[in-house]
Design an enzyme around this catalytic site. Sequence first.
Site, PDB file in Angstrom:
ATOM      1  N   TRP A  18       0.874  -1.187   0.000  1.00 22.00           N
ATOM      2  CA  TRP A  18       0.000   0.000   0.000  1.00 22.00           C
ATOM      3  C   TRP A  18       0.914   1.242   0.000  1.00 22.00           C
ATOM      4  O   TRP A  18       1.792   1.345   0.871  1.00 22.00           O
ATOM      5  CB  TRP A  18      -0.868  -0.042   1.252  1.00 22.00           C
ATOM      6  CG  TRP A  18      -1.863   1.055   1.380  1.00 22.00           C
ATOM      7  CD1 TRP A  18      -2.720   1.511   0.421  1.00 22.00           C
ATOM      8  CD2 TRP A  18      -2.129   1.831   2.561  1.00 22.00           C
ATOM      9  NE1 TRP A  18      -3.511   2.514   0.935  1.00 22.00           N
ATOM     10  CE2 TRP A  18      -3.161   2.730   2.252  1.00 22.00           C
ATOM     11  CE3 TRP A  18      -1.597   1.846   3.858  1.00 22.00           C
ATOM     12  CZ2 TRP A  18      -3.676   3.639   3.171  1.00 22.00           C
ATOM     13  CZ3 TRP A  18      -2.111   2.743   4.767  1.00 22.00           C
ATOM     14  CH2 TRP A  18      -3.138   3.631   4.429  1.00 22.00           C
ATOM     15  N   LYS A  58     -13.467  -0.945   6.371  1.00 18.56           N
ATOM     16  CA  LYS A  58     -14.066  -1.715   5.273  1.00 18.56           C
ATOM     17  C   LYS A  58     -15.054  -2.749   5.799  1.00 18.56           C
ATOM     18  O   LYS A  58     -16.165  -2.833   5.289  1.00 18.56           O
ATOM     19  CB  LYS A  58     -12.981  -2.411   4.453  1.00 18.56           C
ATOM     20  CG  LYS A  58     -11.628  -1.703   4.433  1.00 18.56           C
ATOM     21  CD  LYS A  58     -11.517  -0.646   3.386  1.00 18.56           C
ATOM     22  CE  LYS A  58     -10.299   0.232   3.672  1.00 18.56           C
ATOM     23  NZ  LYS A  58      -9.762   0.940   2.582  1.00 18.56           N
ATOM     24  N   ALA A  85      -6.566  -4.983   7.147  1.00 19.20           N
ATOM     25  CA  ALA A  85      -7.563  -3.939   6.886  1.00 19.20           C
ATOM     26  C   ALA A  85      -8.805  -4.484   6.191  1.00 19.20           C
ATOM     27  O   ALA A  85      -9.761  -3.746   5.980  1.00 19.20           O
ATOM     28  CB  ALA A  85      -6.940  -2.839   6.027  1.00 19.20           C
ATOM     29  N   ASP A 120      -0.609  -5.867   9.026  1.00 23.59           N
ATOM     30  CA  ASP A 120      -1.636  -4.867   8.723  1.00 23.59           C
ATOM     31  C   ASP A 120      -2.839  -5.636   8.204  1.00 23.59           C
ATOM     32  O   ASP A 120      -2.752  -6.290   7.162  1.00 23.59           O
ATOM     33  CB  ASP A 120      -1.093  -3.899   7.652  1.00 23.59           C
ATOM     34  CG  ASP A 120      -2.082  -2.781   7.343  1.00 23.59           C
ATOM     35  OD1 ASP A 120      -3.206  -2.801   7.882  1.00 23.59           O
ATOM     36  OD2 ASP A 120      -1.719  -1.883   6.556  1.00 23.59           O
TER      37      ASP A 120
HETATM   38  C1  LMR Z   1      -6.970   2.003  -0.674  1.00 19.92           C
HETATM   39  O1  LMR Z   1      -5.908   1.388  -0.704  1.00 19.92           O
HETATM   40  O2  LMR Z   1      -7.549   2.398  -1.700  1.00 19.92           O
HETATM   41  C2  LMR Z   1      -7.634   2.265   0.648  1.00 19.92           C
HETATM   42  O3  LMR Z   1      -6.892   1.698   1.674  1.00 19.92           O
HETATM   43  C3  LMR Z   1      -7.951   3.696   0.860  1.00 19.92           C
HETATM   44  C4  LMR Z   1      -6.737   4.529   1.099  1.00 19.92           C
HETATM   45  O4  LMR Z   1      -6.757   5.265   2.094  1.00 19.92           O
HETATM   46  O5  LMR Z   1      -5.779   4.486   0.331  1.00 19.92           O
END
Ligand code: LMR
Length: 394
Positions: free
Chosen positions: A127, A243, A210, A208
Amino acid sequence: MLEHLKDHPADKILELMQLYREDPRAEKVDLGVGVYKDAEGRTPVMRAVKSAEKRLWEVQDTKSYVGLIGDPAFNSAMRGLILGAAGGSDRLASAATPGGTGAVRQAFELVRLANPSVRVFVSDPTWPNHLTILKYLGIETVPYRYFDAASRGVDFDGMMADLKAARPGDVVLLHGCCHNPTGANLSAGQWQDVADLLLETGALAMVDIAYQGFGDGLDADAYGVRLLADRLPEMLIAASCSKNFGVYRERTGILIGLSADAKAAKTTQGNLAFLNRQNYSFPPDHGARLVTMILEDPALRAEWEAELEDVRTGMLGLRQNLASELRKRTNSDRFDFVAAHRGMFSRLGASPEQVLAMRTSHGIYMVGDSRINIAGLNAKTVPILAEAMVAAGV
Ligand code: LMR
């Protein structure tokens, strides 16, 4: 003084949201930011959340501060949801945080307090916000191989080879399930091997998580995190309720620390409270309270689990439809990985030029690395995406 400030590069995911909003085409398709959408493109308030909010409105008689780590009941309900009985209880510490991002940020600050020269091993890719927060905090990152571009699965041999270089004092950041951005996940056996390697190297695991409940189910998605909690002396867990409870804007998350023994856990707990105090004092309460009410009330919990299961199976159906559309159109099984991936995302393996071509020709918005949000699709747009992929030569 403010004239000395510099502009920052735009966050790619948030920038895409803006580009999508500005596109006047009615047929545009948003596969960008990781927000669940139903077949009509809405992000509904979940039924159990709505009921809990109504009940809360009736019974809540104060908005006074709760506590630096949030409500103890939230902490205990979330530990149960994520860990079940894993890790025992006297070695655990935790604190509510503003969303999963807040938990990630606090975790990085915590490890930097413990070891100012900490290195964090991150999957390649991960991410993007993991990387920017680490950079902002001045923490060194070490990428480890994760995604196999040819199969669009996990490059497990590469991952293990790279993680061998981790040492005590380093952190290995893992995605608990539903890997963001690839959708490629570790198997149960691979989690076992990762646990063995972490024990061998002495590096600290940070998970992590999520998207618990978006992949194979609430318990199945927690397999890896529970295994590590049972086998490792120490670990950190950053979890989000955005989420799976759909409470994105309420900023509801938790940071959990597993320490070597009860005495160390007390110190970890004190550090989590300290960090909350330094950064924002009291964490947000509204979303956390709703989550607690849902997890503690059998009827609300059953309603939430049923709706979450519909969300999960709906995304699985979309994956299967997309894979079969692509099979038909390409006369090959090379896109079957879409059905094998789990969670909200899949990385398609398109080049940045192909991503742009799909945006220009078909109004399809996906992140530049070709990450799509499966939940942004519906029965009507699955064939459009398949057609756009074939036309762009993906
Ligand atoms: C994403 O990866 O799109 C989500 O986790 C939202 C974000 O805050 O980036």
